[in-house]
Design a protein around this motif. Structure first.
Motif, PDB file in Angstrom:
ATOM      1  N   GLU A   1      -8.705   0.936  -3.661  1.00 56.87           N
ATOM      2  CA  GLU A   1      -8.703   1.528  -4.717  1.00 56.87           C
ATOM      3  C   GLU A   1     -10.540   1.303  -4.668  1.00 56.87           C
ATOM      4  O   GLU A   1     -11.850   2.009  -4.647  1.00 56.87           O
ATOM      5  CB  GLU A   1      -8.350   1.764  -5.622  1.00 56.87           C
ATOM      6  CG  GLU A   1      -7.102   2.754  -6.143  1.00 56.87           C
ATOM      7  CD  GLU A   1      -6.515   2.533  -7.280  1.00 56.87           C
ATOM      8  OE1 GLU A   1      -6.755   1.298  -8.627  1.00 56.87           O
ATOM      9  OE2 GLU A   1      -5.005   2.847  -7.690  1.00 56.87           O
TER      10      GLU A   1
ATOM     11  N   SER B   1      -6.424  -3.636  -2.963  1.00 61.49           N
ATOM     12  CA  SER B   1      -6.335  -2.047  -3.240  1.00 61.49           C
ATOM     13  C   SER B   1      -6.913  -1.531  -2.540  1.00 61.49           C
ATOM     14  O   SER B   1      -8.406  -2.020  -2.648  1.00 61.49           O
ATOM     15  CB  SER B   1      -6.242  -2.119  -4.532  1.00 61.49           C
ATOM     16  OG  SER B   1      -5.494  -0.974  -4.352  1.00 61.49           O
TER      17      SER B   1
ATOM     18  N   GLU C   1       1.073  -1.002  -0.355  1.00 63.61           N
ATOM     19  CA  GLU C   1       0.494  -0.482  -0.081  1.00 63.61           C
ATOM     20  C   GLU C   1       0.918   1.079   0.201  1.00 63.61           C
ATOM     21  O   GLU C   1       0.651   2.128  -0.642  1.00 63.61           O
ATOM     22  CB  GLU C   1      -1.594  -0.201   1.261  1.00 63.61           C
ATOM     23  CG  GLU C   1      -2.201   1.514   1.188  1.00 63.61           C
ATOM     24  CD  GLU C   1      -3.249   0.304   2.288  1.00 63.61           C
ATOM     25  OE1 GLU C   1      -3.956  -0.676   1.518  1.00 63.61           O
ATOM     26  OE2 GLU C   1      -3.988   2.160   2.168  1.00 63.61           O
TER      27      GLU C   1
ATOM     28  N   HIS D   1       5.907  -5.605  -5.321  1.00 59.19           N
ATOM     29  CA  HIS D   1       5.098  -5.868  -5.698  1.00 59.19           C
ATOM     30  C   HIS D   1       4.947  -7.098  -6.593  1.00 59.19           C
ATOM     31  O   HIS D   1       4.257  -7.619  -7.117  1.00 59.19           O
ATOM     32  CB  HIS D   1       4.880  -4.968  -7.787  1.00 59.19           C
ATOM     33  CG  HIS D   1       5.448  -4.492  -7.981  1.00 59.19           C
ATOM     34  ND1 HIS D   1       7.157  -3.850  -7.675  1.00 59.19           N
ATOM     35  CD2 HIS D   1       6.264  -5.662  -9.583  1.00 59.19           C
ATOM     36  CE1 HIS D   1       7.515  -3.238  -8.347  1.00 59.19           C
ATOM     37  NE2 HIS D   1       6.804  -4.249  -9.029  1.00 59.19           N
TER      38      HIS D   1
ATOM     39  N   HIS E   1       2.381   1.294  -3.403  1.00 64.35           N
ATOM     40  CA  HIS E   1       1.200   1.934  -4.632  1.00 64.35           C
ATOM     41  C   HIS E   1       0.564   3.856  -4.407  1.00 64.35           C
ATOM     42  O   HIS E   1       1.313   4.343  -4.773  1.00 64.35           O
ATOM     43  CB  HIS E   1      -0.240   0.996  -4.021  1.00 64.35           C
ATOM     44  CG  HIS E   1      -1.311   1.674  -4.803  1.00 64.35           C
ATOM     45  ND1 HIS E   1      -0.747   0.924  -5.745  1.00 64.35           N
ATOM     46  CD2 HIS E   1      -2.445   2.578  -5.043  1.00 64.35           C
ATOM     47  CE1 HIS E   1      -2.491   1.154  -6.674  1.00 64.35           C
ATOM     48  NE2 HIS E   1      -3.316   2.465  -5.638  1.00 64.35           N
TER      49      HIS E   1
END
Ligand code: THU
Length: 162
Positions: A158, A156, A121, A148, A124
């Motif tokens: 998101e 994620s 996280e 990754h 990202h």
């Protein structure tokens, strides 16, 4: 139907002679950090050292508890300390070392799934890779170019924010 594949590359170094001075220093700091581990239950000491973009290094070690889930991995102690004190500093690299009193560990140990989720996280959000350096007490060093590589199909945030 589509068959897909993912390929990742990493480096395995025989020992730390091929590392940069900065990488060696970070691995040393992670090793020193194992000394502050509180691990009476597992007898497995872990040290982590986080290198920030401003050059500062923040360290941490695993801290256990009689109620097992209460304990924290070294990676989480170090990363949360770094993010609490320097929230705006991207993390460039993390070194992780492990130590057992009974015998020297001679191979790198990779972070647990929960720590991978924490690290991915951050990778990202900061939009730049966090290099991982992994080593036991001695022996080969594993260098991974980013988190990754360790957790390709990560969960994620998101999807929560959309
Ligand atoms: N541990 C870490 O500190 N980092 C990891 O990535 C894996 C495990 C700690 C947790 C516990 O204190 C001990 O190692 C044994 O699992």
């Amino acid at each position: 139907m589509k068959e897909k594949s993912i390929q990742h590359h990493y480096t395995l170094l025989e020992d730390n002679s091929e590392l940069s001075g900065q990488e060696r220093d970070l691995l040393d700091r992670a090793w020193q950090s194992t000394a502050s581990s509180y691990s009476p239950y597992s007898q497995f000491a872990v040290g982590a050292a986080v290198l920030l973009a401003n050059g500062l290094i923040v360290t941490g070690s695993n801290q256990e508890n009689a109620s097992f889930p209460v304990g924290s991995c070294a990676e989480r102690v170090a990363v949360h300390a770094a993010k609490s004190h320097y929230p705006d500093q991207p993390i460039k690299m993390i070194a992780i070392r492990v130590r057992k009193a009974s015998h020297p560990i001679k191979q790198p140990v990779t972070p647990c799934g929960a720590c991978r989720q924490l690290l991915i996280e951050i990778e990202h959000v900061q939009k730049s890779n966090i290099v991982l350096l992994l080593q036991g007490e001695e022996g080969p060093v594993m260098r991974l170019p980013g988190v990754h590589v360790l957790i390709p199909f990560y969960f994620s945030g998101e999807v929560l924010l959309s």
